[in-house]
Design a protein around this motif. Structure first.
Motif, PDB file in Angstrom:
ATOM      1  N   SER A  64       0.834  -1.213   0.000  1.00 26.55           N
ATOM      2  CA  SER A  64       0.000   0.000   0.000  1.00 26.55           C
ATOM      3  C   SER A  64       0.865   1.258   0.000  1.00 26.55           C
ATOM      4  O   SER A  64       0.546   2.244  -0.675  1.00 26.55           O
ATOM      5  CB  SER A  64      -0.906   0.045   1.234  1.00 26.55           C
ATOM      6  N   ALA A  65       1.944   1.225   0.771  1.00 26.96           N
ATOM      7  CA  ALA A  65       2.820   2.402   0.823  1.00 26.96           C
ATOM      8  C   ALA A  65       3.416   2.663  -0.564  1.00 26.96           C
ATOM      9  O   ALA A  65       3.454   3.809  -1.038  1.00 26.96           O
ATOM     10  CB  ALA A  65       3.933   2.188   1.852  1.00 26.96           C
ATOM     11  N   GLN A  66       3.839   1.595  -1.239  1.00 26.98           N
ATOM     12  CA  GLN A  66       4.431   1.755  -2.580  1.00 26.98           C
ATOM     13  C   GLN A  66       3.389   2.303  -3.563  1.00 26.98           C
ATOM     14  O   GLN A  66       3.671   3.196  -4.358  1.00 26.98           O
ATOM     15  CB  GLN A  66       4.940   0.415  -3.102  1.00 26.98           C
ATOM     16  N   LEU A  67       2.170   1.761  -3.476  1.00 24.45           N
ATOM     17  CA  LEU A  67       1.133   2.181  -4.416  1.00 24.45           C
ATOM     18  C   LEU A  67       0.703   3.629  -4.161  1.00 24.45           C
ATOM     19  O   LEU A  67       0.438   4.394  -5.094  1.00 24.45           O
ATOM     20  CB  LEU A  67      -0.078   1.237  -4.333  1.00 24.45           C
ATOM     21  N   ALA A  68       0.642   3.995  -2.881  1.00 25.62           N
ATOM     22  CA  ALA A  68       0.283   5.384  -2.549  1.00 25.62           C
ATOM     23  C   ALA A  68       1.373   6.335  -3.057  1.00 25.62           C
ATOM     24  O   ALA A  68       1.088   7.424  -3.572  1.00 25.62           O
ATOM     25  CB  ALA A  68       0.083   5.542  -1.047  1.00 25.62           C
ATOM     26  N   ALA A  69       2.632   5.900  -2.933  1.00 31.19           N
ATOM     27  CA  ALA A  69       3.743   6.730  -3.418  1.00 31.19           C
ATOM     28  C   ALA A  69       3.651   6.903  -4.934  1.00 31.19           C
ATOM     29  O   ALA A  69       3.892   7.996  -5.473  1.00 31.19           O
ATOM     30  CB  ALA A  69       5.079   6.095  -3.025  1.00 31.19           C
ATOM     31  N   ALA A  70       3.279   5.821  -5.629  1.00 25.98           N
ATOM     32  CA  ALA A  70       3.126   5.905  -7.094  1.00 25.98           C
ATOM     33  C   ALA A  70       1.965   6.846  -7.448  1.00 25.98           C
ATOM     34  O   ALA A  70       2.054   7.632  -8.397  1.00 25.98           O
ATOM     35  CB  ALA A  70       2.877   4.515  -7.673  1.00 25.98           C
ATOM     36  N   PHE A  71       0.894   6.764  -6.680  1.00 27.66           N
ATOM     37  CA  PHE A  71      -0.275   7.622  -6.920  1.00 27.66           C
ATOM     38  C   PHE A  71       0.113   9.094  -6.772  1.00 27.66           C
ATOM     39  O   PHE A  71      -0.180   9.935  -7.626  1.00 27.66           O
ATOM     40  CB  PHE A  71      -1.377   7.251  -5.905  1.00 27.66           C
ATOM     41  N   ILE A  72       0.792   9.395  -5.675  1.00 27.29           N
ATOM     42  CA  ILE A  72       1.166  10.790  -5.394  1.00 27.29           C
ATOM     43  C   ILE A  72       2.123  11.303  -6.481  1.00 27.29           C
ATOM     44  O   ILE A  72       1.970  12.420  -6.992  1.00 27.29           O
ATOM     45  CB  ILE A  72       1.811  10.901  -3.988  1.00 27.29           C
ATOM     46  N   THR A  73       3.075  10.473  -6.844  1.00 23.62           N
ATOM     47  CA  THR A  73       4.041  10.870  -7.870  1.00 23.62           C
ATOM     48  C   THR A  73       3.314  11.198  -9.175  1.00 23.62           C
ATOM     49  O   THR A  73       3.584  12.225  -9.818  1.00 23.62           O
ATOM     50  CB  THR A  73       5.065   9.730  -8.095  1.00 23.62           C
ATOM     51  N   GLN A  74       2.377  10.332  -9.551  1.00 25.50           N
ATOM     52  CA  GLN A  74       1.635  10.554 -10.791  1.00 25.50           C
ATOM     53  C   GLN A  74       0.771  11.829 -10.688  1.00 25.50           C
ATOM     54  O   GLN A  74       0.701  12.624 -11.622  1.00 25.50           O
ATOM     55  CB  GLN A  74       0.751   9.330 -11.094  1.00 25.50           C
ATOM     56  N   ALA A  75       0.129  12.004  -9.525  1.00 24.36           N
ATOM     57  CA  ALA A  75      -0.741  13.182  -9.341  1.00 24.36           C
ATOM     58  C   ALA A  75       0.071  14.466  -9.461  1.00 24.36           C
ATOM     59  O   ALA A  75      -0.369  15.443 -10.084  1.00 24.36           O
ATOM     60  CB  ALA A  75      -1.439  13.106  -7.983  1.00 24.36           C
ATOM     61  N   VAL A  76       1.272  14.459  -8.893  1.00 23.79           N
ATOM     62  CA  VAL A  76       2.133  15.651  -8.991  1.00 23.79           C
ATOM     63  C   VAL A  76       2.566  15.862 -10.440  1.00 23.79           C
ATOM     64  O   VAL A  76       2.523  16.977 -10.969  1.00 23.79           O
ATOM     65  CB  VAL A  76       3.363  15.521  -8.059  1.00 23.79           C
ATOM     66  N   ARG A  77       2.963  14.779 -11.105  1.00 21.59           N
ATOM     67  CA  ARG A  77       3.389  14.886 -12.516  1.00 21.59           C
ATOM     68  C   ARG A  77       2.289  15.481 -13.385  1.00 21.59           C
ATOM     69  O   ARG A  77       2.547  16.148 -14.373  1.00 21.59           O
ATOM     70  CB  ARG A  77       3.743  13.512 -13.065  1.00 21.59           C
ATOM     71  N   GLU A  78       1.032  15.184 -13.028  1.00 22.68           N
ATOM     72  CA  GLU A  78      -0.079  15.695 -13.834  1.00 22.68           C
ATOM     73  C   GLU A  78      -0.459  17.128 -13.467  1.00 22.68           C
ATOM     74  O   GLU A  78      -1.397  17.688 -14.029  1.00 22.68           O
ATOM     75  CB  GLU A  78      -1.295  14.771 -13.686  1.00 22.68           C
ATOM     76  N   GLY A  79       0.235  17.686 -12.486  1.00 25.11           N
ATOM     77  CA  GLY A  79      -0.001  19.082 -12.122  1.00 25.11           C
ATOM     78  C   GLY A  79      -1.304  19.296 -11.368  1.00 25.11           C
ATOM     79  O   GLY A  79      -1.850  20.399 -11.343  1.00 25.11           O
TER      80      GLY A  79
END
Ligand code: NAI
Length: 603
Positions: A521-536
């Motif tokens: 879950s921690a890894q997936l949440a980190a991926a989610f946040i990274t993607q959300a930031v990348r999308e501005g």
């Protein structure tokens, strides 16, 4: 003055009661308990051992559910210690499949599940929707500390787990699901809010049940439903602007209707549609890599075209578009659907819903297939995915035929319907009738399988959306994107496929072991946040800074580009882990945390 002393004593008593047999000597003395309680001062591990023994002494899963619900309302810390340390055994009790049984009986057992609580969430009737500010005010009054909830799971009970319209009895689902958000991904239990929209039921059984606890009326028409739901969502959004809303178990058309209407207006998602698609995509990516034929040659037959089936297919199409650079129409042409009327074609003579017509075949000429068997012969699928609720639909004959059709590659078979009584086949059947060649994932947890005559033990993949919704919830609550895009789900699915360790990959396991859920879950949440930031779409500078400082932004914002890779940096992962709620390990820590975060025990 005496008021202050009283409230200090009351709060000390409350904390002491919950610490129970671990209450320290000083607290016992301050509360004048000498001679009134057993003398032994235990640590939390011993309390947990006792609770586990009690749990195991119950003879049915429903009794276990009742014990755990009551423990949850008595001692949140002990409850979550128990769940976390026995996640694989307890998750199927607090959530599917046992929660389904509990929901069927909810009106009969509800008062005994939560003997120590005034309320477990919001029960909102149609008339309450006219007074939402009052309802929210009442909720605030009940909380020890006016901290806003950060996540709600909301249902109207109209289509619970494939069990049908359970009306207010559906409340067991938001309650159970939020417990998984806490256990699997470390959401703060004091900031979770279960909601049931008690707008009536069309179930004769419940309308005629003298003990039914909900509104004893038929469900309203669509206009009334959407208007009332809008009043609820707007009031929640006004009161708690950052609240993440997870729509749950609405009837198919309402599930899509609500998602389409709200997904870009507030932080929300629908787990049946988007979460399921995401988790199946994660397992599917792993399966396609192991199947032995190029992805573009896959032919995917879905059995079941409800909200889960269509949601899953939409995500799988993205995989062929993003990772394999196929034009969207070519990717869509890899999919066939069977529903209760047979193969879904544009010319089969009925009016298709918008969701189904998107996947209707136009290339079938005069061919119509009334059954799954016919469709199997016509499509010759490489992958068979069940989201139909039809128990045993993947019969011996169907499974053997899948094996024969796929001699050059390994058949992908995903019987995803929940609970087990609805599953299209078991792991054992799938292994036995495909000569152990199957790449398998199911919705429920099947036992491991030992290949006859060998010591080779195989673990079934469990494509349960429990792998992803807690992580998506955590990621969204932490970074609060403006809205949750398809690409964020895609990044989570990729991160899920990436999260398998070597042992899991070698054993043909399509998912990581459920015991590793917190790490995953921690890894997936980190991926989610990274993607959300990348999308501005993230406003908070904190997350923008640590994502961009540790991983340069490569996202092409216009398309779902191949840079949607589910990657994240160690720094983001570390930060996520630090922010995950954990039950206290010792009574001293528990007392400190109870004082600083008094809501934890409230709802
Ligand atoms: P739904 O009731 O909306 O859809 C069921 C679909 O199956 C419909 O298209 C229906 O026409 C078809 N169907 C029913 N009986 C049939 C028959 N005899 N022959 C052919 N087709 C038939 O249900 P929904 O929400 O799409 O869920 C389906 C299943 O997926 C449920 O069992 C649910 O528990 C499960 N599910 C599993 C998840 C997971 O993580 N594995 C997540 C979400 C749902």
């Amino acid at each position: 003055m005496s008021d202050g002393n009283d409230s200090r004593r009351n709060s000390m008593e409350l904390i002491g009661t919950r610490a129970g047999t671990a209450m320290p000597i000083e607290m016992r003395q301050a509360l004048h308990l000498k001679g009134l309680v057993p003398s032994s001062i235990e640590n939390f591990s011993k309390q947990e051992l006792r609770a586990y023994q009690q749990l195991m002494s119950k003879s049915t899963n429903l009794e276990k559910y009742e014990f755990l619900a009551s423990l949850r309302s008595l001692n949140v810390n002990l409850f979550f210690r128990l769940v976390l340390n026995h996640f694989k055994d307890i998750a199927p009790i607090i959530y599917t499949p046992t929660v389904g049984e509990a929901c069927l009986n909810y009106s009969h057992i509800y008062p005994f599940l939560y003997p120590f609580k005034t309320s477990i969430g919001l029960f909102i009737t149609l008339s309450d929707t006219e007074n939402m500010d009052m309802v929210i005010d009442n909720y605030r009054q009940l909380m020890a500390d006016p901290i806003d909830p950060e996540i709600t799971v909301i249902t109207d009970g109209s289509r619970i787990l494939g069990l049908g319209d359970l009306g207010v009895n559906g409340m067991g689902i938001p309650v159970g699901k939020l417990q998984l958000y806490v256990a699997a991904a470390g959401l703060n239990p004091g900031r979770t809010l279960p909601i049931v929209l008690d707008f009536g039921t069309n179930s004769e059984q419940y309308l005629n049940d003298p003990l039914y606890l909900g509104t004893r009326e038929r469900r309203p028409d669509d206009n009334t439903f959407y208007e009332a739901t809008e009043r609820v969502l707007q009031a929640l959004h006004r009161a708690f602007p950052g609240l993440l809303v997870q729509f749950e178990d609405f009837s198919t058309s309402h599930a899509f209707g609500l998602l389409d209407k709200w997904r870009q207006k507030m932080l929300c998602f629908n787990d049946d549609i988007q979460g399921t698609g995401c988790v199946i995509l994660g397992g599917f990516i792993s399966a396609v890599k192991q199947a032995g034929i190029p992805a573009k040659d896959q032919r995917i037959l879905f059995f079941g075209a409800g909200s889960a089936g269509v949601g899953v297919a939409r995500q799988l199409v993205d995989y062929f578009v993003v990772d394999h650079k196929m034009p969207r129409d070519k990717a869509g042409a890899l999919f066939w659907f069977v529903d209760s009327r047979g193969l879904i074609t544009a010319n089969r003579g009925d009016v298709l819903t918008k969701q189904k017509s998107r996947f209707a075949r136009h290339d079938n000429g005069d061919v119509q297939c009334g059954t799954l068997e016919d469709a199997l012969e016509y499509v010759k699928p490489t992958a068979l995915i069940g989201l139909s609720t039809v128990h045993g639909a993947f019969s011996e004959k169907i499974l053997r035929r899948m094996n024969e059709i796929n001699t050059q590659s390994r058949p992908i078979i995903f019987p995803l319907s929940n609970p087990e009584t609805k599953a299209e086949c078991t792991f054992e059947e799938a292994m036995r009738y495909t000569d152990n060649r199957v790449l398998f994932a199911s919705g429920t947890a099947f036992p491991e399988y030992t290949i006859p005559g060998t010591d080779d033990i195989r673990m079934p993949g469990q494509g349960n959306n429990m792998y992803v919704f807690p992580a998506i919830g955590l990621g969204a609550v932490l970074c609060k994107p403006d809205w949750i895009t398809d690409t964020m789900f895609y990044a989570v699915a990729k991160a899920l496929a990436n999260s398998r360790n070597e042992e899991e990959k070698t054993g043909d396991e399509l998912y990581p072991r459920i015991e590793r859920i917190r790490e995953v879950s921690a890894q997936l949440a980190a991926a989610f946040i990274t993607q959300a930031v990348r999308e501005g779409l993230v406003k908070e500078a904190h997350w923008r800074d640590i994502v961009s400082a540790n991983m340069p932004c490569t996202q092409d914002d216009d398309t779902i580009g191949s840079s949607v890779d589910g990657q994240f940096s160690k720094r983001v992962l570390g930060e996520v882990k630090t922010l995950m709620w954990k039950p206290a390990a010792s009574v001293e820590q528990y007392i400190v945390e109870s004082i600083t975060n008094p809501n934890v025990d409230e709802m």
